[in-house]
Design a protein around this motif. Structure first.
Motif, PDB file in Angstrom:
ATOM      1  N   GLY A  23      16.291   0.195   1.623  1.00 15.02           N
ATOM      2  CA  GLY A  23      17.114   0.849   0.618  1.00 15.02           C
ATOM      3  C   GLY A  23      16.456   0.789  -0.740  1.00 15.02           C
ATOM      4  N   LEU A  24      17.290   0.791  -1.777  1.00 18.47           N
ATOM      5  CA  LEU A  24      16.765   0.661  -3.138  1.00 18.47           C
ATOM      6  C   LEU A  24      15.991  -0.640  -3.302  1.00 18.47           C
ATOM      7  CD1 LEU A  24      19.770   1.947  -5.276  1.00 18.47           C
ATOM      8  CD2 LEU A  24      17.571   3.070  -4.928  1.00 18.47           C
ATOM      9  N   GLY A  25      16.340  -1.643  -2.472  1.00 17.26           N
ATOM     10  CA  GLY A  25      15.621  -2.907  -2.556  1.00 17.26           C
ATOM     11  C   GLY A  25      14.143  -2.758  -2.304  1.00 17.26           C
ATOM     12  N   ASN A  26      13.770  -1.838  -1.413  1.00 18.39           N
ATOM     13  CA  ASN A  26      12.357  -1.610  -1.114  1.00 18.39           C
ATOM     14  C   ASN A  26      11.671  -0.723  -2.142  1.00 18.39           C
ATOM     15  OD1 ASN A  26      13.819  -1.932   1.641  1.00 18.39           O
ATOM     16  ND2 ASN A  26      11.702  -2.427   2.072  1.00 18.39           N
ATOM     17  N   VAL A  27      12.306   0.392  -2.456  1.00 16.49           N
ATOM     18  CA  VAL A  27      11.610   1.432  -3.215  1.00 16.49           C
ATOM     19  C   VAL A  27      11.833   1.315  -4.713  1.00 16.49           C
ATOM     20  CG1 VAL A  27      11.153   3.910  -3.318  1.00 16.49           C
ATOM     21  CG2 VAL A  27      11.996   2.903  -1.199  1.00 16.49           C
ATOM     22  N   TRP A  28      12.996   0.806  -5.121  1.00 14.19           N
ATOM     23  CA  TRP A  28      13.281   0.637  -6.555  1.00 14.19           C
ATOM     24  C   TRP A  28      13.044  -0.799  -6.997  1.00 14.19           C
ATOM     25  CZ3 TRP A  28      18.284  -1.821  -7.847  1.00 14.19           C
ATOM     26  CH2 TRP A  28      18.416  -2.067  -9.218  1.00 14.19           C
ATOM     27  N   ARG A  29      13.668  -1.742  -6.319  1.00 19.59           N
ATOM     28  CA  ARG A  29      13.671  -3.122  -6.796  1.00 19.59           C
ATOM     29  C   ARG A  29      12.363  -3.849  -6.497  1.00 19.59           C
ATOM     30  NH1 ARG A  29      15.654  -8.350  -6.403  1.00 19.59           N
ATOM     31  NH2 ARG A  29      17.222  -8.893  -7.964  1.00 19.59           N
ATOM     32  N   PHE A  30      11.817  -3.637  -5.305  1.00 17.76           N
ATOM     33  CA  PHE A  30      10.618  -4.377  -4.894  1.00 17.76           C
ATOM     34  C   PHE A  30       9.438  -4.171  -5.844  1.00 17.76           C
ATOM     35  CE2 PHE A  30       6.646  -4.651  -2.434  1.00 17.76           C
ATOM     36  CZ  PHE A  30       6.701  -5.986  -2.047  1.00 17.76           C
ATOM     37  N   PRO A  31       9.081  -2.930  -6.228  1.00 17.30           N
ATOM     38  CA  PRO A  31       7.926  -2.775  -7.122  1.00 17.30           C
ATOM     39  C   PRO A  31       8.100  -3.458  -8.472  1.00 17.30           C
ATOM     40  CG  PRO A  31       8.416  -0.704  -6.035  1.00 17.30           C
ATOM     41  CD  PRO A  31       9.564  -1.621  -5.735  1.00 17.30           C
ATOM     42  N   PHE A  32       9.301  -3.343  -9.095  1.00 15.56           N
ATOM     43  CA  PHE A  32       9.399  -3.939 -10.433  1.00 15.56           C
ATOM     44  C   PHE A  32       9.508  -5.457 -10.362  1.00 15.56           C
ATOM     45  CE2 PHE A  32      14.192  -3.625 -10.431  1.00 15.56           C
ATOM     46  CZ  PHE A  32      14.516  -4.841 -11.030  1.00 15.56           C
ATOM     47  N   ILE A  33      10.134  -6.005  -9.288  1.00 21.06           N
ATOM     48  CA  ILE A  33      10.162  -7.461  -9.127  1.00 21.06           C
ATOM     49  C   ILE A  33       8.757  -7.979  -8.864  1.00 21.06           C
ATOM     50  CG2 ILE A  33      10.956  -9.335  -7.631  1.00 21.06           C
ATOM     51  CD1 ILE A  33      13.124  -8.412  -9.453  1.00 21.06           C
ATOM     52  N   THR A  34       7.996  -7.261  -8.041  1.00 22.45           N
ATOM     53  CA  THR A  34       6.609  -7.646  -7.773  1.00 22.45           C
ATOM     54  C   THR A  34       5.794  -7.645  -9.058  1.00 22.45           C
ATOM     55  OG1 THR A  34       6.743  -6.690  -5.554  1.00 22.45           O
ATOM     56  CG2 THR A  34       4.540  -7.091  -6.427  1.00 22.45           C
ATOM     57  N   ALA A  35       5.971  -6.592  -9.855  1.00 17.16           N
ATOM     58  CA  ALA A  35       5.215  -6.484 -11.107  1.00 17.16           C
ATOM     59  C   ALA A  35       5.592  -7.597 -12.085  1.00 17.16           C
ATOM     60  CB  ALA A  35       5.469  -5.119 -11.744  1.00 17.16           C
ATOM     61  N   GLU A  36       6.894  -7.886 -12.189  1.00 18.97           N
ATOM     62  CA  GLU A  36       7.343  -8.933 -13.105  1.00 18.97           C
ATOM     63  C   GLU A  36       6.885 -10.319 -12.661  1.00 18.97           C
ATOM     64  OE1 GLU A  36      11.525  -7.147 -14.941  1.00 18.97           O
ATOM     65  OE2 GLU A  36      11.586  -8.556 -13.267  1.00 18.97           O
ATOM     66  N   SER A  37       6.621 -10.473 -11.355  1.00 22.02           N
ATOM     67  CA  SER A  37       6.363 -11.807 -10.809  1.00 22.02           C
ATOM     68  C   SER A  37       4.909 -12.048 -10.436  1.00 22.02           C
ATOM     69  CB  SER A  37       7.259 -12.029  -9.571  1.00 22.02           C
ATOM     70  OG  SER A  37       8.607 -11.829  -9.902  1.00 22.02           O
ATOM     71  N   GLY A  38       4.010 -11.204 -10.903  1.00 18.18           N
ATOM     72  CA  GLY A  38       2.599 -11.521 -10.758  1.00 18.18           C
ATOM     73  C   GLY A  38       1.821 -10.747  -9.729  1.00 18.18           C
ATOM     74  N   GLY A  39       2.384  -9.678  -9.172  1.00 18.36           N
ATOM     75  CA  GLY A  39       1.610  -8.831  -8.266  1.00 18.36           C
ATOM     76  C   GLY A  39       1.362  -9.456  -6.911  1.00 18.36           C
ATOM     77  N   ALA A  40       0.078  -9.582  -6.542  1.00 20.32           N
ATOM     78  CA  ALA A  40      -0.302  -9.995  -5.197  1.00 20.32           C
ATOM     79  C   ALA A  40       0.187 -11.397  -4.849  1.00 20.32           C
ATOM     80  CB  ALA A  40      -1.821  -9.912  -5.043  1.00 20.32           C
ATOM     81  N   ALA A  41       0.224 -12.307  -5.811  1.00 18.56           N
ATOM     82  CA  ALA A  41       0.720 -13.660  -5.538  1.00 18.56           C
ATOM     83  C   ALA A  41       2.174 -13.616  -5.094  1.00 18.56           C
ATOM     84  CB  ALA A  41       0.571 -14.545  -6.775  1.00 18.56           C
ATOM     85  N   PHE A  42       2.968 -12.781  -5.757  1.00 14.38           N
ATOM     86  CA  PHE A  42       4.365 -12.604  -5.354  1.00 14.38           C
ATOM     87  C   PHE A  42       4.444 -12.024  -3.952  1.00 14.38           C
ATOM     88  CE2 PHE A  42       7.962  -9.759  -4.753  1.00 14.38           C
ATOM     89  CZ  PHE A  42       9.035 -10.573  -5.074  1.00 14.38           C
TER      90      PHE A  42
END
Length: 442
Positions: A23-42
């Motif tokens: 859902g939005l968790g994958n396409v909306w939330r996942f990218p910005f949480i990943t970006a806020e939390s350090g990219g590949a390490a997250f």
């Protein structure tokens, strides 16, 4: 009261459960949480948590649902553990809150589809987001989105949820693959991939505990775990299904689609020189809309992306609303249409503050996703691992063709790693939510 509905096919159940997770968790939330939390390490921490924390808890929900054949609240008394029904109550409340603001974000997506077709956000992506993210128009599109969801759920399990999943989930995957190929052709794609897929081991070792809360919250949000969705969906299952096999397929599909979203978003960010992590909860909308205005074929690409976002949002929203509707039907015996209409009215009213002020949306998300969702998961792990273990192993083993040590291993994973990790994450998140409430509303 008539007999309980069931899935028509195994494929229908799998796609509906994947649709819930995707859902939005994958396409909306996942990218910005990943970006806020350090990219590949997250990404590394997230993948580990999905496999070793999220999947075991999802399997607890499937076991409870299939054995009880009841909604998320009544499932616990039905299997002889009525004093644990608070888990179902928490799950229902969590789903209610999530859908109340989730539908607001779904309304944004509908507006962005129109914005892509007309070029409305071409002048200033940030100003356009300000126009669509709060106000009367936002409330109107919030209502439109939730009515679309109600229209499907009102048709029931086979004619509503299953048919919609068979159409929408493959459509989401196909369109995402198209955009991932497009993103790979952009200048800067290699830098985006490096940021997203090449973890710095030193950073990973030093920041793992700091990343853990965000990764755990995202894992539970995207798998629809802790809300009671999988208890409800499991209640429509026959006993000859391998829950382990089905759970693994759902987890794998959900994870692949989340990763695929990053393969679209991060090349676009780097192609346009956009710093990952900028924009917070509106990052997908502001940053990507800004990028689409300058990319080759950007208006078409933007339209396709926001259509993907809408389809994904709908499939996940169906499942959350079904948890609430199923409980009302089982408890009151009223017709599905009335249960659906009443649920939608309540959800819309509760979510109105988030349609008029983004600070409320941030607070709703923090409470539901970072506290209630994980609290539900922790209680499920405690219940499944320490209270319900013997019966859980019996139910889990039905249809199981893998080695017989797997059920006992699953129980011990629930008892120790899952409980320890979720206890730590929940404590940290409660502290963060208190701070968020103080910052946003006080």
């Amino acid at each position: 009261m008539g007999s309980r509905e069931t899935w028509a096919t195994r494929l229908g159940f799998i796609l509906a459960a994947i649709g819930s997770a995707v859902g939005l968790g994958n396409v909306w939330r996942f990218p910005f949480i990943t970006a806020e939390s350090g990219g590949a390490a997250f990404l590394v921490v997230y993948l580990l948590l999905v496999a070793f924390i999220g999947l075991p808890v999802m399997l607890v929900e499937f076991v409870i649902g299939r054995e009880s054949k009841q909604n998320v609240v009544d499932a616990f008394p039905a299997i002889g553990y009525g004093n644990w029904k608070a888990i179902g109550v928490i799950g229902s409340i969590t789903g209610f809150i999530i859908l109340s603001y989730y539908s607001v974000v779904g309304g944004w997506v509908i507006q962005y589809i129109f914005g892509s077709l007309t070029g409305a956000y071409t002048g200033s992506a940030e100003a356009y987001f300000g126009q669509v993210s709060s106000g009367l128009n936002t409330a109107g599109f919030d209502l439109l989105f939730i009515l679309l969801v109600a229209g499907v759920v009102g048709f029931g399990v086979r004619d509503g949820l299953e048919r919609a999943a068979k159409l929408l989930v493959p459509s989401v995957v196909g369109l995402m693959l198209f955009l991932a190929v497009y993103a790979a052709t952009l200048p800067g794609a290699a830098e985006g991939y490096a940021y997203y897929l090449s973890p710095n081991l030193a950073t990973l070792r030093s920041d793992a505990l700091a990343i853990l809360p965000a990764a755990a919250g995202q894992a539970f949000f995207t798998l629809s775990t802790g809300v009671g969705v999988m208890i409800t969906y499991g209640s429509y299952l026959d006993e000859d299904r391998s829950l382990l096999r089905d759970g693994f397929v759902i987890m794998l599909a959900d994870t692949c689609i989340a990763v695929l979203a990053g393969l679209i978003v991060f090349p676009v960010f780097f192609a346009q020189g956009i710093a990952p992590g900028d924009g917070g909860i509106g990052a997908t909308f502001v940053s990507l809309a800004g990028a689409f205005t300058t990319l080759p074929g950007g208006r078409l690409v933007g339209t396709v992306f926001f259509v993907i976002l809408l389809l994904a949002a709908l499939t996940s929203a169906f499942s959350i609303l079904e948890v609430i509707v199923s409980f009302i039907i089982d408890t009151t015996g009223i017709a599905r249409s009335y249960a659906t209409a009443g649920s939608v009215a309540g959800i819309f009213i509760v979510g109105l503050p988030t349609a008029f002020d983004l600070q409320y949306l941030t607070v709703y998300d923090a409470i539901a996703n970072n506290v209630l969702l994980l609290l539900g998961g922790l209680l499920l792990a405690l219940f499944g691992g320490w209270v319900y273990a013997t019966d859980a192993i019996t139910e889990f083993s039905k249809g199981l063709t893998s080695p017989q040590f797997i059920p006992k291993l699953w129980i011990w994973v629930l008892r120790v790693p899952v409980v320890v990790v979720l206890s730590y994450v929940l404590y940290q998140n409660i502290l963060d939510v208190i701070q968020t409430i103080q910052t946003s509303l006080l």
